[in-house]
Design an enzyme around this catalytic site. Structure first.
Site, PDB file in Angstrom:
ATOM      1  N   HIS A   1      46.478  37.176  38.631  1.00  9.69           N
ATOM      2  CA  HIS A   1      47.014  36.351  39.725  1.00  9.69           C
ATOM      3  C   HIS A   1      46.873  34.870  39.420  1.00  9.69           C
ATOM      4  O   HIS A   1      46.732  34.046  40.324  1.00  9.69           O
ATOM      5  CB  HIS A   1      46.353  36.726  41.047  1.00  9.69           C
ATOM      6  CG  HIS A   1      44.846  36.644  41.001  1.00  9.69           C
ATOM      7  ND1 HIS A   1      44.062  37.680  40.552  1.00  9.69           N
ATOM      8  CD2 HIS A   1      44.010  35.642  41.322  1.00  9.69           C
ATOM      9  CE1 HIS A   1      42.804  37.317  40.614  1.00  9.69           C
ATOM     10  NE2 HIS A   1      42.726  36.076  41.066  1.00  9.69           N
TER      11      HIS A   1
ATOM     12  N   ALA B   1      44.405  22.356  50.067  1.00 11.97           N
ATOM     13  CA  ALA B   1      43.140  22.348  50.802  1.00 11.97           C
ATOM     14  C   ALA B   1      41.978  22.568  49.831  1.00 11.97           C
ATOM     15  O   ALA B   1      42.153  23.118  48.744  1.00 11.97           O
ATOM     16  CB  ALA B   1      43.166  23.432  51.865  1.00 11.97           C
ATOM     17  N   ASP B   2      40.788  22.156  50.245  1.00  6.96           N
ATOM     18  CA  ASP B   2      39.612  22.367  49.398  1.00  6.96           C
ATOM     19  C   ASP B   2      39.421  23.853  49.118  1.00  6.96           C
ATOM     20  O   ASP B   2      39.164  24.266  47.996  1.00  6.96           O
ATOM     21  CB  ASP B   2      38.359  21.818  50.093  1.00  6.96           C
ATOM     22  CG  ASP B   2      38.445  20.320  50.321  1.00  6.96           C
ATOM     23  OD1 ASP B   2      38.949  19.621  49.415  1.00  6.96           O
ATOM     24  OD2 ASP B   2      38.017  19.846  51.389  1.00  6.96           O
TER      25      ASP B   2
ATOM     26  N   ARG C   1      38.698  49.324  44.904  1.00  3.56           N
ATOM     27  CA  ARG C   1      37.251  49.282  44.643  1.00  3.56           C
ATOM     28  C   ARG C   1      36.907  48.364  43.461  1.00  3.56           C
ATOM     29  O   ARG C   1      37.675  47.464  43.163  1.00  3.56           O
ATOM     30  CB  ARG C   1      36.677  50.695  44.493  1.00  3.56           C
ATOM     31  CG  ARG C   1      36.931  51.542  45.756  1.00  3.56           C
ATOM     32  CD  ARG C   1      36.371  52.939  45.652  1.00  3.56           C
ATOM     33  NE  ARG C   1      34.909  52.929  45.602  1.00  3.56           N
ATOM     34  CZ  ARG C   1      34.126  52.853  46.673  1.00  3.56           C
ATOM     35  NH1 ARG C   1      34.656  52.782  47.881  1.00  3.56           N
ATOM     36  NH2 ARG C   1      32.821  52.864  46.554  1.00  3.56           N
TER      37      ARG C   1
ATOM     38  N   ASP D   1      44.551  33.120  37.612  1.00  3.75           N
ATOM     39  CA  ASP D   1      43.331  32.557  37.028  1.00  3.75           C
ATOM     40  C   ASP D   1      42.923  33.507  35.896  1.00  3.75           C
ATOM     41  O   ASP D   1      43.678  34.381  35.509  1.00  3.75           O
ATOM     42  CB  ASP D   1      42.236  32.331  38.080  1.00  3.75           C
ATOM     43  CG  ASP D   1      41.926  33.572  38.883  1.00  3.75           C
ATOM     44  OD1 ASP D   1      42.080  34.684  38.352  1.00  3.75           O
ATOM     45  OD2 ASP D   1      41.505  33.429  40.059  1.00  3.75           O
TER      46      ASP D   1
ATOM     47  N   HIS E   1      30.555  36.045  52.537  1.00  3.41           N
ATOM     48  CA  HIS E   1      29.867  36.045  51.240  1.00  3.41           C
ATOM     49  C   HIS E   1      30.608  35.130  50.251  1.00  3.41           C
ATOM     50  O   HIS E   1      30.007  34.264  49.613  1.00  3.41           O
ATOM     51  CB  HIS E   1      29.801  37.479  50.693  1.00  3.41           C
ATOM     52  CG  HIS E   1      29.276  37.570  49.290  1.00  3.41           C
ATOM     53  ND1 HIS E   1      27.993  37.967  49.001  1.00  3.41           N
ATOM     54  CD2 HIS E   1      29.869  37.286  48.101  1.00  3.41           C
ATOM     55  CE1 HIS E   1      27.816  37.930  47.680  1.00  3.41           C
ATOM     56  NE2 HIS E   1      28.941  37.521  47.117  1.00  3.41           N
ATOM     57  N   GLU E   2      31.927  35.308  50.159  1.00  3.61           N
ATOM     58  CA  GLU E   2      32.706  34.514  49.202  1.00  3.61           C
ATOM     59  C   GLU E   2      32.623  33.026  49.503  1.00  3.61           C
ATOM     60  O   GLU E   2      32.544  32.198  48.607  1.00  3.61           O
ATOM     61  CB  GLU E   2      34.166  34.961  49.205  1.00  3.61           C
ATOM     62  CG  GLU E   2      34.378  36.380  48.715  1.00  3.61           C
ATOM     63  CD  GLU E   2      33.859  36.595  47.313  1.00  3.61           C
ATOM     64  OE1 GLU E   2      33.912  35.659  46.502  1.00  3.61           O
ATOM     65  OE2 GLU E   2      33.369  37.702  47.032  1.00  3.61           O
TER      66      GLU E   2
ATOM     67  N   HIS F   1      24.426  34.312  43.553  1.00  5.31           N
ATOM     68  CA  HIS F   1      23.987  35.599  44.079  1.00  5.31           C
ATOM     69  C   HIS F   1      22.490  35.633  44.289  1.00  5.31           C
ATOM     70  O   HIS F   1      21.725  35.003  43.562  1.00  5.31           O
ATOM     71  CB  HIS F   1      24.409  36.722  43.134  1.00  5.31           C
ATOM     72  CG  HIS F   1      25.839  37.090  43.328  1.00  5.31           C
ATOM     73  ND1 HIS F   1      26.634  37.577  42.337  1.00  5.31           N
ATOM     74  CD2 HIS F   1      26.620  37.011  44.434  1.00  5.31           C
ATOM     75  CE1 HIS F   1      27.842  37.794  42.823  1.00  5.31           C
ATOM     76  NE2 HIS F   1      27.860  37.450  44.087  1.00  5.31           N
TER      77      HIS F   1
ATOM     78  N   ASP G   1      38.381  27.728  45.785  1.00  2.00           N
ATOM     79  CA  ASP G   1      39.403  28.722  46.122  1.00  2.00           C
ATOM     80  C   ASP G   1      38.791  30.110  46.169  1.00  2.00           C
ATOM     81  O   ASP G   1      37.881  30.440  45.409  1.00  2.00           O
ATOM     82  CB  ASP G   1      40.569  28.671  45.135  1.00  2.00           C
ATOM     83  CG  ASP G   1      41.376  27.386  45.290  1.00  2.00           C
ATOM     84  OD1 ASP G   1      41.021  26.559  46.164  1.00  2.00           O
ATOM     85  OD2 ASP G   1      42.344  27.197  44.537  1.00  2.00           O
TER      86      ASP G   1
ATOM     87  N   HIS H   1      29.869  31.244  47.921  1.00  2.00           N
ATOM     88  CA  HIS H   1      30.141  30.773  46.557  1.00  2.00           C
ATOM     89  C   HIS H   1      30.989  29.506  46.580  1.00  2.00           C
ATOM     90  O   HIS H   1      30.760  28.582  45.808  1.00  2.00           O
ATOM     91  CB  HIS H   1      30.892  31.832  45.758  1.00  2.00           C
ATOM     92  CG  HIS H   1      30.083  33.048  45.429  1.00  2.00           C
ATOM     93  ND1 HIS H   1      28.854  32.980  44.826  1.00  2.00           N
ATOM     94  CD2 HIS H   1      30.347  34.369  45.609  1.00  2.00           C
ATOM     95  CE1 HIS H   1      28.396  34.214  44.642  1.00  2.00           C
ATOM     96  NE2 HIS H   1      29.280  35.070  45.107  1.00  2.00           N
TER      97      HIS H   1
ATOM     98  N   HIS I   1      36.610  37.197  44.764  1.00  2.00           N
ATOM     99  CA  HIS I   1      35.803  36.209  44.060  1.00  2.00           C
ATOM    100  C   HIS I   1      36.153  34.825  44.572  1.00  2.00           C
ATOM    101  O   HIS I   1      37.168  34.640  45.236  1.00  2.00           O
ATOM    102  CB  HIS I   1      35.957  36.325  42.536  1.00  2.00           C
ATOM    103  CG  HIS I   1      37.357  36.183  42.018  1.00  2.00           C
ATOM    104  ND1 HIS I   1      37.836  36.944  40.987  1.00  2.00           N
ATOM    105  CD2 HIS I   1      38.378  35.375  42.376  1.00  2.00           C
ATOM    106  CE1 HIS I   1      39.093  36.604  40.730  1.00  2.00           C
ATOM    107  NE2 HIS I   1      39.449  35.645  41.580  1.00  2.00           N
TER     108      HIS I   1
HETATM  109 ZN    ZN Z   1      29.443  37.022  45.263  1.00  2.86          ZN
HETATM  110 ZN    ZN Z   2      41.214  34.849  41.382  1.00  2.00          ZN
HETATM  111 CA    CA Z   3      39.223  45.877  43.396  1.00  2.00          CA
END
Ligand code: ZN
Ligand code: ZN
Ligand code: CA
Length: 492
Positions: free
Chosen positions: A178, A167-168, A188, A180, A228-229, A238, A204, A232, A193
């Site tokens: 993980h 998927a896009d 925290r 990347d 929010h993500e 931002h 992604d 991006h 991202h």
């Molecule tokens: Zn951001």
């Molecule tokens: Zn990542």
């Molecule tokens: Ca964290």
């Protein structure tokens, strides 16, 4: 009410250069355990923060000092971004912001080249790969869907859930390294991202599964962080405006609209509601549907293609893909890809607001014919041509007011139309109905004694869709040579 605004995310689009500026925050092993430990820890935290989000380069000799010139200037950049006094000093206000949970996407100019990159289509697919255990899957599904619809409502975009890994927008809950170049950091710090528009990793969106994800106001609210993500993933950077969803840190949120005026202006600068794009490939049809409805209608209408009682009204080749119609819904399976696009027919072909009873494809004319009751549309390239025309244009008598199924056979140049227990044969070359028709289906297709829902010709066989099944028919031998479930054609 502290739903805090999550600030996460990365706009690290396609240029994933490994480098010190992307190293995860780590504590240096050579820290002296002395009364001065706390300032040292703050300095390391600040260094890591500025490397991650402000493109601070590693100091040549590995030493870290507060007075290091580029360090001071990066502190100032960060202070300016957050509206703090630009002293260049690690004062308590500055450290407080640096310790706030935030998005993993950098804030600075160096990344500006990625801004402005956008998807060249308005219908995007998304898929959830690895889920978090913090919430039931159905809750994650609905929070992700809601977060996407925040952007769909404000733009001409719409989002279609897919069940593939291509998927896009691939959504994943992961921890630490993980796959990347941007490992997560445990609880925290960085919350999530996302990669800006593009192939592969583009779009992604990764969530740090070391966080406590919630649907409410404890822990981190997944809906807010995801919205929010996804900003991006659509190409937004931002914002310095604390009212904006695209502000980088997770902050208390006021209720109501997540998007500020600035967020809405920015998404519309990229994807204007009135933009008329040229077509992008065979699924570029989505660029004309009604912008304000997409986000509202889409998710509720997603249909489960794999449910055991799925039947199809019409199935046809269209260019390089096979179209499966059911009610006002359409699945498109590209011949070369595993990915299946889906959604209301109007999202792909805005002119067609009805269901489709029968459809067929004439390769010689590169044209698909879509029939609804006594009218049909022609589709060429990826465009529905003009207005629908009456079936009588194909030589049908006036009493024929609907067709159950239609299929074109290249070898004979004939299109067969199935209506209840009879069928007609149309000569596409001479553009006339063959003499002697209609005939009984059961006489010429022994074994088929029932109304046919849909038919398609592939590799020398006709496939008749009847209820939840498909009969593979050898019309030379005049017999059924195979039976399968209809939705196996959609990978179920
Ligand atoms: Zn951001
Ligand atoms: Zn990542
Ligand atoms: Ca964290």
């Amino acid at each position: 009410m502290h739903v805090m605004l999550l600030s996460c995310c990365c706009v690290l689009v396609s240029l994933l250069l490994p480098g010190p500026c992307f190293t995860a925050p780590t504590f240096m092993p050579d820290v002296e355990r002395s009364p001065s430990t706390e300032p040292q820890v703050d300095l390391m935290l600040a260094t890591d923060y500025l490397q991650l989000y402000y493109n601070l380069k590693e100091e040549p000799f590995g030493r870290r000092k507060r007075s290091w010139p580029s360090f001071t200037s990066k502190v100032k950049d960060m202070q300016i971004f957050f509206g703090l006094n630009a002293t260049g000093e690690l004062d308590s206000g500055t450290l407080e912001v640096m310790k706030s949970p935030r998005c993993g996407v950098p804030d600075v100019e160096e990344y500006r080249h990625t801004q402005g990159s956008r998807w060249n289509k308005n219908v995007l697919t998304y898929s959830i790969g690895r889920y978090t255990r913090d919430l039931p899957r159905s809750t994650v599904d609905s929070l992700i869907e809601s977060a996407l619809s925040v952007w769909a409502r404000a733009s001409s975009l719409s989002f279609v859930k897919s069940h593939t890994r291509t998927a896009d927008i691939m959504v994943e809950f992961v921890t630490y390294e993980h796959g990347d170049l941007f490992p997560f950091d445990g609880p925290r710090g960085t919350l999530a991202h996302a990669f800006g528009p593009g192939e592969g990793l583009g779009g992604d969106t990764h969530f740090d599964d070391a966080e406590h994800w919630t649907a409410g106001q404890t822990g981190f609210n997944l809906y807010v962080v995801a919205a929010h993500e996804f900003g991006h993933a659509l190409g937004l950077k931002h914002s310095r405006n604390p009212e904006s969803l695209m502000y980088p840190t997770y902050r208390p949120l006021h209720t109501g609209n997540l998007l500020s005026r600035e967020d809405i202006a920015n998404i519309n600068a990229l994807y204007s509601p009135v933009r008329r794009n040229p077509h992008y490939g065979w699924y570029g049809w989505g660029s004309h549907y009604h912008p304000w409805w997409s986000g509202l209608l889409y998710p509720q209408l997603l249909q489960d293609k794999c449910s055991p009682d799925v039947t199809f009204d019409a199935v046809s080749t269209v260019g390089d893909a096979t179209f499966f119609f059911r009610g006002k819904y359409l699945w498109i399976k590209h011949n070369e890809q595993y990915d299946i696009k889906e959604g209301p027919i109007t999202n792909f072909m805005p002119k067609i607001e009805t269901n489709i009873d029968a459809a067929f494809w004439v390769p010689r004319k590169s044209t698909a014919y879509l029939i609804h009751e006594s009218m049909f549309w022609t589709v060429k390239g990826s465009l529905v041509k003009g207005k629908p025309r009456p079936l009588s244009n194909l030589g049908f008598p006036a009493w024929v007011q609907d067709v159950d199924a239609a299929v074109h056979i290249v070898k004979t140049g004939r299109t067969l139309f199935f209506i209840h227990d009879i069928y007609w044969s149309y000569n596409e070359n001479r553009r006339i109905m063959d003499f002697g028709y209609p005939k009984y289906i059961s006489e010429d297709f022994p074994g088929l004694n029932t109304t046919i829902n849909a038919a398609i010709h592939k590799e020398g066989f006709i496939y008749f869709f009847v209820g939840t099944g498909v009969y593979k028919y050898d019309y030379n031998q005049k017999r059924i040579v195979g039976v399968e479930r209809a939705n196996t054609w959609l990978g179920c």
